[in-house]
Design an enzyme around this catalytic site. Structure first.
Site, PDB file in Angstrom:
ATOM      1  N   GLU A  66      66.127 -36.912 -74.317  1.00 39.63           N
ATOM      2  CA  GLU A  66      66.465 -35.492 -74.421  1.00 39.63           C
ATOM      3  C   GLU A  66      67.514 -35.400 -75.525  1.00 39.63           C
ATOM      4  O   GLU A  66      68.700 -35.592 -75.285  1.00 39.63           O
ATOM      5  CB  GLU A  66      67.027 -34.939 -73.109  1.00 39.63           C
ATOM      6  CG  GLU A  66      67.276 -33.441 -73.170  1.00 39.63           C
ATOM      7  CD  GLU A  66      68.544 -32.985 -72.443  1.00 39.63           C
ATOM      8  OE1 GLU A  66      68.763 -31.763 -72.359  1.00 39.63           O
ATOM      9  OE2 GLU A  66      69.320 -33.827 -71.989  1.00 39.63           O
ATOM     10  N   ASP A 124      69.202 -38.545 -70.372  1.00 36.41           N
ATOM     11  CA  ASP A 124      69.848 -37.238 -70.428  1.00 36.41           C
ATOM     12  C   ASP A 124      70.889 -37.184 -71.541  1.00 36.41           C
ATOM     13  O   ASP A 124      71.607 -38.152 -71.789  1.00 36.41           O
ATOM     14  CB  ASP A 124      70.515 -36.958 -69.077  1.00 36.41           C
ATOM     15  CG  ASP A 124      71.280 -35.656 -69.055  1.00 36.41           C
ATOM     16  OD1 ASP A 124      70.659 -34.596 -69.278  1.00 36.41           O
ATOM     17  OD2 ASP A 124      72.511 -35.690 -68.831  1.00 36.41           O
TER      18      ASP A 124
END
Length: 777
Positions: free
Chosen positions: A461, A408
């Site tokens: 990401e 993330d």
């Protein structure tokens, strides 16, 4: 022993123990030599009597309570270098037999201390935390924690009335680790670490390496065994490879489905029984779980974790989660975990100022504080922090069978000025904006997983154009296997939000991604981030009236599934949920039941068939990251908003994808193709089965030897309104092609013979020419 003479050591330790700041309890408590005899010292504040028992239960000595604080001293008649003894402790209401924790030596080996201090222990979770074990024939739990700047650390729990005076730990100065073995503590016991910091403040902390945690709002860690290693299925891990079909279903376990009667979560077992068959039926190859490491606030969706080694207790036990993953594997579905190692919350029971110092985070808020999220940034340059985070990747892949990690907020990790104005950040040692320590952490972790992870993948990401995210560290890359293509997602969704009449002016929004397609290994994501915070649902982003929105969505999904790159779709988007995602409610499954499901059922059927077609035709996935696997056939028809491209497999087979992003049917639309053969429409988003208008090509499409778009052959299509169609090509068999070539050659030979002049013809022509020349003279 009737009387006792205090020593200076006694007086010092009585104060340290009673005031709970003893840093070296093992040097005083337990068995020690005292001249010609041995003494056993016990500190139990609530006890009234203490007797020393031999291994067979015989009373060896009665201890004298030498201080009201709870210090007992027993003298033995001879010297013992070691002794297997127990305690019989009297309290006001009962007398019980106990093991003395201070008679056990440390199970931390010098090599462990050295590796942990250096930050090179591959699996520190096998040492740190709470481990069920047997020591000298006695079962219990070995506790250890890293807190180098603490004055004292104690284990507190429901086994010692949460009293920090009772079980102070042993300090290892070489590594900053504290440890103790507590006999007879069992699985399920609640515990924390009580830390006295250098300023005299008491901090009650959950275990950073806890394998289980209490259900919020309670914050204690729970003793449970280190999960056994999972045997890796090589075939499943092979499904992560770049030349395989990867279609990811992104799921938030707390809101995929809920119990209707009380809006409560399903547990891991219920999720396994419902989610896995659904995902299998829908044709997805992977499930990606939003973060499931323990977190205190439901509204964070798991993105503010306090226990990286502890599966959230919201849905059951760690073993229940392992069962869910096992059942997914049995169904042939891989599981990816959303992995949050970019920041952590400021909750007092967590990592923040763990031992009174900025241990896991940076001290300067310009380096250590996330303004956007009110969270703290890990200090990746500290060996022990690096070790804590990096080994967590192995923990999930080895102990739970996780097949991949999606990291993330990578951009927030690798840029020091992420979401900061001038003066709010500190440059790196070279004056740049890159977080060199974070990049080193990512490179080393990715390299380690390549070596130790048995095919587990890591997905970034990352929302910027930072170069080399999926390149090898040996090529100065970061070493991820895949990267989310945020640019493609943003450009194409902007295009789809436009009224079709204006799309012709922004044609390049759908094609620009091909300019950088082969710079990284991309995943095309339609994730949870696109359906929250006022962004509306994916369906809501489509332009037009209700019919057009659904048609646009089907066409867009078709374009996405045909385009190079692996696929990711957040739950609810597969049936076109109309409202934004709400983490506190179930998806709107009722939409599939109203009037037979209608348009929503049409989208569901379309996504299912896209996935099945995607897996059936290697042309749609084998060469995602090779320019040889893609060719534009129609890229410049901006006036009609038509796109066509060919996807190719390693063996030369191909699938043609054609999209029409206007509500106008394009009849007799000719597209050039490179080979003769049988062309068949295999998917059509406008089919009645998907609630479309049922315009199409109805089976086989004639291929003609008419040049078009620079190709020797062409096909003529009817392209439905707001649609995407897939056309498979079956090249003519080699024998048929050779036979046709033979016929052509024979015809050419015959033609040449027919046109070749004979001797008689030449003679006649020569005489005529001579006569004409004479007449001219």
């Amino acid at each position: 022993m009737k009387t006792y003479t205090y020593s200076k050591q006694d007086l010092s330790f009585i104060e340290q123990l009673s005031q709970a700041y003893c840093k070296d309890p093992f040097s005083y408590l337990g068995l020690h030599q005292a001249g010609d005899v041995s003494v056993i010292r016990v500190f139990l504040p609530e006890a009234t009597t203490v007797k020393i028992l031999s291994a067979d239960g015989q009373i060896l000595s009665e201890a004298l309570k030498i201080d009201d604080s709870g210090l007992f001293v027993a003298q033995l008649s001879q010297q013992y270098s070691s002794l297997n003894y127990r305690l019989r402790v009297g309290y006001s209401l009962a007398e019980i037999d106990l093991e003395d924790p201070y008679r056990f030596t440390s199970s931390l080996l010098p090599m462990d201390n050295w590796l942990l201090a250096e930050g090179t222990h591959l699996r520190p979770y096998e040492i740190l935390g709470a481990h069920l074990k047997t020591q000298e024939g006695v079962s219990g739990v070995h506790f250890s924690v890293w807190a180098p700047n603490a004055r004292r650390v104690s284990v507190v729990g429901d086994f010692n009335y949460w009293d920090g005076r009772v079980n102070p730990m042993r300090f290892h100065a070489e590594s900053g680790i504290w440890d103790i073995f507590l006999p007879n503590v069992e699985k399920g016991a609640l515990y924390k670490f009580e830390i006295l910091d250098s300023n005299g403040n008491i901090r009650l902390k959950s275990d950073p390496y806890a394998f289980a945690s209490q259900f919020r709002p309670d914050t204690a860690s729970v003793v449970t065994g280190l999960p056994e290693k999972i045997e890796v299925d090589a075939k499943l891990r092979h499904a992560n490879d770049p030349d395989q079909p990867i279609s990811i279903y992104e799921v938030h376990l707390g809101s995929w489905r809920r119990h209707l009667e009380n809006n409560y979560w399903l547990n891991y077992e219920e999720i396994a029984n419902e989610l896995i068959p659904y995902v299998k039926d829908m044709g997805f190859t992977h499930i990606e779980l939003l973060p499931i490491t323990e977190y205190p606030f439901d509204g964070s969706w798991g993105y503010q974790p306090t226990g990286l080694y502890s599966p959230t207790s919201r849905f059951g036990s760690p073993d229940d989660l392992r069962t869910l993953i096992r059942k997914a594997h049995e169904a042939g579905i891989n599981v990816i975990l959303d992995w949050v190692v970019g920041h952590f919350p400021t909750d007092s029971h967590g990592l923040t100022e763990f031992d009174g110092s900025h241990l896991y985070e940076h001290q300067d808020p310009r380096e250590g504080y996330h303004q956007d999220w009110n969270t703290l940034i890990f200090n990746y340059g500290r060996h022990e922090v690096f070790n804590y985070l990096s080994s967590n990747a192995l923990y999930w892949t080895e102990r739970f069978g996780i097949d991949g990690l999606r990291v993330d907020a990578v951009s927030s990790m690798i840029y020091r000025d992420y979401s900061r104005k001038d003066g709010e950040w500190i440059p790196n040692q070279y004056g740049g904006r890159e977080n060199l320590e974070a990049l080193d952490f990512l490179r080393r972790t990715n390299r380690m997983l390549k070596k130790e992870g048995h095919g587990a993948v890591v997905i970034a990401e990352e929302s910027t154009s930072f170069a080399g995210i999926t390149h090898s560290p040996t090529e100065n890359g970061v070493g991820f296997d895949y990267k989310w293509n945020m640019g493609w997602m943003n450009d194409t969704l902007r295009y789809m939000s436009l009224d079709p009449i204006y799309r012709q002016y922004h044609h390049d929004w759908m094609t620009f991604g091909m300019m950088y397609q082969y710079s990284e290994k991309f995943v095309l994501p339609l994730s949870h981030d696109e359906v929250v915070h006022g962004k509306c649902s994916i369906l809501g982003k489509m332009s037009g009236d209700c019919w057009q929105k659904f048609a646009n969505l089907r066409a867009y999904y078709g374009y996405m599934w045909g385009y190079p790159g692996k696929k990711l779709l957040f739950m609810g988007n597969e049936f076109a949920q109309g409202r934004e995602w709400n983490y506190n409610e179930s998806l709107d499954w009722f939409l599939l039941g109203e009037q037979g499901g209608g348009w929503h059922k049409g989208v569901l059927n379309w996504v299912r068939d896209l996935n099945r077609t995607y897996q059936k035709y290697p042309a749609l996935y084998q060469l995602d990251y090779d320019p040889a696997g893609f060719e534009w056939l129609v890229v410049d028809d901006w006036q009609q908003s038509v796109f066509a491209f060919e996807r190719k497999a390693k063996n030369g087979e191909s699938v043609i994808v054609v999209s029409n992003f206007t509500p106008v049917v394009r009849h007799n639309y000719r597209i050039g193709v490179r080979q003769d053969g049988t062309y068949t429409e295999i998917l059509n988003s406008d089919a009645a089965y998907y609630e479309g208008s049922n315009v199409g090509n109805y089976g086989e499409i004639e291929c003609e030897a008419i040049e078009s778009h620079g190709k020797p052959f062409s096909i003529e299509l009817s392209i439905p309104p707001l649609s995407t169609i897939f056309i498979a090509c079956q090249p003519k068999p080699k024998e048929a092609v050779e036979a046709e070539q033979d016929i052509v050659k024979m015809a050419e030979v015959a033609m040449q013979k027919a046109l070749k002049p004979t001797k008689k013809t030449v003679s006649v022509k020569a005489k005529a020419h001579k006569k004409a020349h004479k007449n001219k003279k």
